[in-house]
Design a protein around this motif. Sequence first.
Motif, PDB file in Angstrom:
ATOM      1  N   ALA A 224      -1.255   8.143   0.768  1.00  0.00           N
ATOM      2  CA  ALA A 224      -0.856   6.821   1.245  1.00  0.00           C
ATOM      3  C   ALA A 224      -1.919   6.198   2.150  1.00  0.00           C
ATOM      4  O   ALA A 224      -2.267   5.017   2.020  1.00  0.00           O
ATOM      5  N   ALA A 225      -2.485   7.001   3.051  1.00  0.00           N
ATOM      6  CA  ALA A 225      -3.416   6.452   4.046  1.00  0.00           C
ATOM      7  C   ALA A 225      -4.624   5.812   3.354  1.00  0.00           C
ATOM      8  O   ALA A 225      -5.021   4.685   3.677  1.00  0.00           O
ATOM      9  N   LEU A 226      -5.160   6.533   2.372  1.00  0.00           N
ATOM     10  CA  LEU A 226      -6.358   6.040   1.688  1.00  0.00           C
ATOM     11  C   LEU A 226      -6.063   4.807   0.844  1.00  0.00           C
ATOM     12  O   LEU A 226      -6.830   3.836   0.858  1.00  0.00           O
ATOM     13  N   THR A 227      -4.958   4.836   0.113  1.00  0.00           N
ATOM     14  CA  THR A 227      -4.669   3.694  -0.765  1.00  0.00           C
ATOM     15  C   THR A 227      -4.305   2.446   0.030  1.00  0.00           C
ATOM     16  O   THR A 227      -4.417   1.346  -0.485  1.00  0.00           O
ATOM     17  N   GLU A 228      -3.873   2.629   1.271  1.00  0.00           N
ATOM     18  CA  GLU A 228      -3.599   1.434   2.098  1.00  0.00           C
ATOM     19  C   GLU A 228      -4.893   0.764   2.546  1.00  0.00           C
ATOM     20  O   GLU A 228      -4.926  -0.433   2.794  1.00  0.00           O
ATOM     21  N   SER A 229      -5.969   1.559   2.628  1.00  0.00           N
ATOM     22  CA  SER A 229      -7.235   0.985   3.095  1.00  0.00           C
ATOM     23  C   SER A 229      -8.112   0.467   1.971  1.00  0.00           C
ATOM     24  O   SER A 229      -8.852  -0.482   2.144  1.00  0.00           O
TER      25      SER A 229
ATOM     26  N   PRO B 242      -9.793   6.811   5.895  1.00  0.00           N
ATOM     27  CA  PRO B 242      -8.860   7.907   6.179  1.00  0.00           C
ATOM     28  C   PRO B 242      -9.020   9.005   5.122  1.00  0.00           C
ATOM     29  O   PRO B 242      -9.411   8.733   3.987  1.00  0.00           O
ATOM     30  N   ALA B 243      -8.689  10.230   5.495  1.00  0.00           N
ATOM     31  CA  ALA B 243      -8.867  11.357   4.575  1.00  0.00           C
ATOM     32  C   ALA B 243      -7.992  11.166   3.339  1.00  0.00           C
ATOM     33  O   ALA B 243      -6.922  10.559   3.406  1.00  0.00           O
ATOM     34  N   ALA B 244      -8.479  11.718   2.209  1.00  0.00           N
ATOM     35  CA  ALA B 244      -7.702  11.636   0.974  1.00  0.00           C
ATOM     36  C   ALA B 244      -6.494  12.558   1.074  1.00  0.00           C
ATOM     37  O   ALA B 244      -6.541  13.590   1.743  1.00  0.00           O
ATOM     38  N   GLY B 245      -5.415  12.141   0.428  1.00  0.00           N
ATOM     39  CA  GLY B 245      -4.220  12.991   0.342  1.00  0.00           C
ATOM     40  C   GLY B 245      -3.858  13.162  -1.107  1.00  0.00           C
ATOM     41  O   GLY B 245      -4.722  13.129  -1.983  1.00  0.00           O
ATOM     42  N   GLY B 246      -2.572  13.295  -1.371  1.00  0.00           N
ATOM     43  CA  GLY B 246      -2.056  13.311  -2.746  1.00  0.00           C
ATOM     44  C   GLY B 246      -2.620  14.439  -3.586  1.00  0.00           C
ATOM     45  O   GLY B 246      -3.108  15.450  -3.096  1.00  0.00           O
TER      46      GLY B 246
END
Lengths: 420, 368
Positions: free
Chosen positions: B218-223, B248-252
């Motif tokens: 979520a963090a990365l796709t928001e940026s 932000p660091a990648a997640g998912g």
Amino acid sequence: MKKGILFFLCFCLPISTVFAETASQTPLEALQAGYQSFNPDISVIIDTFYHGDNSHDGLNHLFEEMTGFGHAHDHDDHGHHHGVDEGFNLRHLEIMFSAAVDPWFRATAIAAVDIHGAEIEEAHIETTGLPMGLRVKAGKFFSDFGYINAVHAHEWDFVDQPLVFQLLTGDHGINDLGVQVSWLPSLPVYCLFGVELFQGNNEILFDYHGHGYLPEKSGPRAVIGWVKFAPNLPGFHGLLLGGAYGTGTHQEQHGPSGDYNHWLDGDTSFWSVNAVYKYNAPKPYGQGNLTIQGEYFRRKKDITLVRHYNRPELEGNPRIEEQDGYYIQFVYGFKPRWRAGLRWEQVGLTNSITRPTGVKSDYDSSYRLGAMVDFTPSEFSRLRLQANLGQYETDHGSEDVFELKMQWMISMGAHGAHTF
Amino acid sequence: MTDTVKNRNHLRHQRNHLSGGLSGMFSGAVRWISLIGILAAVVIVVPGNPVLASQIRIVTTTSDLADIAGAIAGDLADITALSQGNEDPHFLQAKPGFIIQARNADLWISIGMELEIGWEPAVIHGSRNPRIQVGRPGYLDVSANVLKRGVPTRRVTRDMGDVHPSGNPHYWLDPWNGRVIAETVADRLSMLFPDRKDVFHSNLKRFKDELDRRMFGAALTESVDGDILWKHQFSGTLDAFIQEQSLPAAGGWYADTAPLRGVKMVTFHKSWEYFTGRFGMSVVAELEPKPGVPPTAAHLSHVENLMSANDLTIILQEPFYSRRAADRVARNTGATVVVAAGSVSGTPEATDYFSIFDLLIAALTNQQ
């Protein structure tokens, strides 16, 4: 036959050059180009088998001598006789072309070539764009009555045709020139209705001579109606039920060794019911699949003696023959790619002949039990071993026959889809 | 108890008796009228059906396509999947029930690349539905734009087993292709039903956003826009890009599969190369000697040697394949068998398209 091969080569050579020339393109482009250039799907089936039996005079002869089912009359103007020979048999080489013709029609042409020559197994055109679930088919085709009649020999679960159909509809089943209209109404369950008008040429059921003492009748001389119904079974289960009725002109001419001395004219009618249940196991390679299939068929031949050289006093009297039969078979995928099957058949539960003299005779029924094991290495090849044990009532008493068959068949070319 | 039954029977008997004369006189007529009524109802319903159903009727060959099409069409469509994830889609029977589903469909969606070749033509032909015949707008093979793997680079013959000339058809196991499928479905629906185009495209956006969020966190796709993230994922520069831009660091799934990168494994059928390829893993061998040919003892011994020599510890397969071959190899090599859904509904937990990847990654990570 030469023409057939030439025709086949004309089609295939351009295809192989397409593949050769486009080797430098990407394979996908090459294939797409190839597909475009050979519009019809082409497949070739080779179906060869070994047959051995311990009958006195061969199986073909035995079937013709079966009481109530024999057809002693001469087929003077009909195609070559099929049947099996002891030893090696090539059922036929089947060459099939099929394609969408244009946005409205689809066509299939199947040539069957065997050592006696070539014949048109099917050549039909059908509609693809009619509204309301309607379809019209015309040309030469297998009647869609029952279940196995329209199934091609190489897709049968046993090497041979069920006895009842071999005896009452002949080696080819009901396959004739004609037109079919079928309708799949928009209902929540599968209900398919069909009516077929045929020219009326079937060596056993609808035999037609139309010359000499036998009146000429223009076609269509046979009509068949059928209905198929499939309740919605959940998941891996499927069931198809069917019923059919048909009637058509039937003529016979008899006499000692082709020297006819009496002629009969009238019609044959039949009705049949059938059921097929399939369990399609979720496992791959056909393991766990089960098919249970059965059909009952009954015909009534109602013909009148129109001329008899030796017994003119009987002219105008009817000859009525009523015969029936059924088969039931089970096929189970017991291992990946391996299936085993069992088939039980009986013919002549009703087996009566009322002769023009007014004498009615009833005859006994015959039985056959078949067992098979087959191995399907891929979608395109199959090997099968089958044994039959039969007890047949003939004009010369009862005869027990054991048969052994080994079949090897392959299909080259387009991957066909299987109907239920 | 008996008394009550008796009383009731008595009452019923009385009522029957009272109305007996009247119904007796009319029962024959009533039976005929009701029969005619039923027939009339059938006749009226038959042509009326398309009008009654205001919903778009979609039939898909697989459960994955049904899930993705459902995300795009929302409640505008009534969607039926002909196969479930616990069935091998190569080996389906063209049941009459399928033909009935296809009879009135507005849109037929299939995986293509010959996956359904053994049964799809029989269903479509049997349906007599002009809308969904191959080449018509109502027939959609979603493979056109997907990223394909296993496309033969030399002439194919059937000596190679069940090789598909246009490539490996198990492409839905790459989430990128899920995205492409969604786009293809949205485009076709918009073409067929232009008045609802906006709905399909907003649903498509929601699906893509959710897929990207599951893929990259979520963090990365928001940026950053999802398309840019995929572009970097494709070229292998995503980690560098994140660092460079101080994102932000990648997640998912991307982050979850980081420990799996470089892992080599054995699979039953050649159906997982899209998944392993996307996430930096690879398949060294299959238990099937050739696609569509069941395992043989000789081939399994060969696989065992290969696994021991390369320290391979994972055998991955779908639930509908027998475990016997995999268990034998596992026993002889010490490897672990991972049975995972390759399609929606392949296992009870695989409830939607995204969950396939959640479950698969979790199962593989647990083995590491």
